[in-house]
Design an enzyme around this catalytic site. Sequence first.
Site, PDB file in Angstrom:
ATOM      1  N   ASP A  12      45.660  33.802  46.675  1.00 54.54           N
ATOM      2  CA  ASP A  12      44.491  33.224  46.418  1.00 54.54           C
ATOM      3  C   ASP A  12      43.685  33.303  47.853  1.00 54.54           C
ATOM      4  OD1 ASP A  12      42.831  31.408  45.383  1.00 54.54           O
ATOM      5  OD2 ASP A  12      43.805  29.627  45.513  1.00 54.54           O
ATOM      6  N   HIS A  29      38.220  40.800  46.265  1.00 52.41           N
ATOM      7  CA  HIS A  29      39.255  41.331  45.411  1.00 52.41           C
ATOM      8  C   HIS A  29      39.651  42.786  45.556  1.00 52.41           C
ATOM      9  CE1 HIS A  29      38.826  37.738  43.150  1.00 52.41           C
ATOM     10  NE2 HIS A  29      37.724  38.004  42.594  1.00 52.41           N
ATOM     11  N   LEU A 123      62.171  48.297  44.905  1.00 52.26           N
ATOM     12  CA  LEU A 123      61.683  47.174  44.464  1.00 52.26           C
ATOM     13  C   LEU A 123      61.299  46.946  43.045  1.00 52.26           C
ATOM     14  CD1 LEU A 123      60.346  44.487  45.932  1.00 52.26           C
ATOM     15  CD2 LEU A 123      58.410  45.565  46.073  1.00 52.26           C
TER      16      LEU A 123
HETATM   17  C1  FPP Z   1      42.242  34.573  43.915  1.00 51.00           C
HETATM   18  O1  FPP Z   1      41.239  34.400  44.731  1.00 51.00           O
HETATM   19  C2  FPP Z   1      42.277  35.889  43.087  1.00 51.00           C
HETATM   20  C3  FPP Z   1      42.239  36.335  42.078  1.00 51.00           C
HETATM   21  C4  FPP Z   1      42.229  35.622  40.676  1.00 51.00           C
HETATM   22  C5  FPP Z   1      42.335  37.742  41.425  1.00 51.00           C
HETATM   23  C6  FPP Z   1      43.396  38.282  42.014  1.00 51.00           C
HETATM   24  C7  FPP Z   1      43.314  39.929  41.860  1.00 51.00           C
HETATM   25  C8  FPP Z   1      43.689  41.042  42.634  1.00 51.00           C
HETATM   26  C9  FPP Z   1      43.955  40.542  44.191  1.00 51.00           C
HETATM   27  C10 FPP Z   1      43.527  42.196  42.158  1.00 51.00           C
HETATM   28  C11 FPP Z   1      44.882  42.610  41.117  1.00 51.00           C
HETATM   29  C12 FPP Z   1      44.963  44.148  41.053  1.00 51.00           C
HETATM   30  C13 FPP Z   1      46.145  44.482  40.568  1.00 51.00           C
HETATM   31  C14 FPP Z   1      46.570  45.912  41.150  1.00 51.00           C
HETATM   32  C15 FPP Z   1      46.989  44.003  39.796  1.00 51.00           C
HETATM   33  P1  FPP Z   1      40.050  33.814  44.138  1.00 51.00           P
HETATM   34  O2  FPP Z   1      38.832  34.411  43.630  1.00 51.00           O
HETATM   35  O3  FPP Z   1      40.316  32.635  43.212  1.00 51.00           O
HETATM   36  O4  FPP Z   1      39.596  33.146  45.756  1.00 51.00           O
HETATM   37  P2  FPP Z   1      38.681  31.859  45.983  1.00 51.00           P
HETATM   38  O5  FPP Z   1      39.470  30.633  45.693  1.00 51.00           O
HETATM   39  O6  FPP Z   1      38.671  31.933  47.530  1.00 51.00           O
HETATM   40  O7  FPP Z   1      37.453  31.881  45.143  1.00 51.00           O
END
Ligand code: FPP
Length: 230
Positions: A12, A29, A123
């Site tokens: 997060d 992201h 892993l």
């Molecule tokens: C949460 O941060 C993050 C997500 C909902 C997306 C996470 C996805 C990735 C890191 C990429 C996925 C890639 C692969 C290879 C599977 P947020 O957007 O909720 O952050 P915030 O709370 O600060 O707004």
Amino acid sequence: MNNIKNVAIIMDGNGRWAKLRGLPRTAGHLQGTKNIRNITIAANNMGLSSLTLFAFSTENWKRDEKEVEYIMRLPGKFFEDYIDELMENNVKIALIGERDRLPVYALSPIEEAEKRTKDNTGLLLNLCLNYGGQREIVLAVKDIVKEGIPTEEITEDTISSHLMGASADPLDLMIRTSGEYRISNFLLWQLAYSELYFTDVLWPNFDEKCFVEAIESFNGRDRRFGGVKK
Ligand code: FPP
């Protein structure tokens, strides 16, 4: 010291990481995706059995369409950049989540990576996309009913063995970054006896040193699984 095998992470804080730098949320992201590579390699070097990452929940579809599309294109980019290195490191990839709602440009690179890494023995990297913990349990119950398993034969093992793919292992440690103290419908069944670790560090900044700190915290925990230490 506790023997740590299975770790899960709620990644997060990507949006806040970007905002702090005056960048669009998508930049967070992208940086978060690069960090998946770093933490995967670290977890593999530490000899963990599995690392399960929450990449996209069944609730994340509510986000802006452009952001959703951007996130869905990241697995393709991730494997384009890192699949060779993951192969060299003997990492095995698995997707956990309902596949039918995922766009083909997200699903096909992951399925290709699953195929390519299926015989790897290092892993296990579980990527959770379009995943929800309650949904996973509902689907397991439906399958159990469909199979006609008599109610008196249903045990915890019956439920575990009907969960999605490789997701059934009990987790030792669940980490959530960015200072939020919630489970957010992640791996509800598997978290039954996990140790929980929350940190204020935003996911793109959660480096190997932070990961080691989390594991050291786990090593200092007194795990009793409901029993009493002699
Ligand atoms: C949460 O941060 C993050 C997500 C909902 C997306 C996470 C996805 C990735 C890191 C990429 C996925 C890639 C692969 C290879 C599977 P947020 O957007 O909720 O952050 P915030 O709370 O600060 O707004």
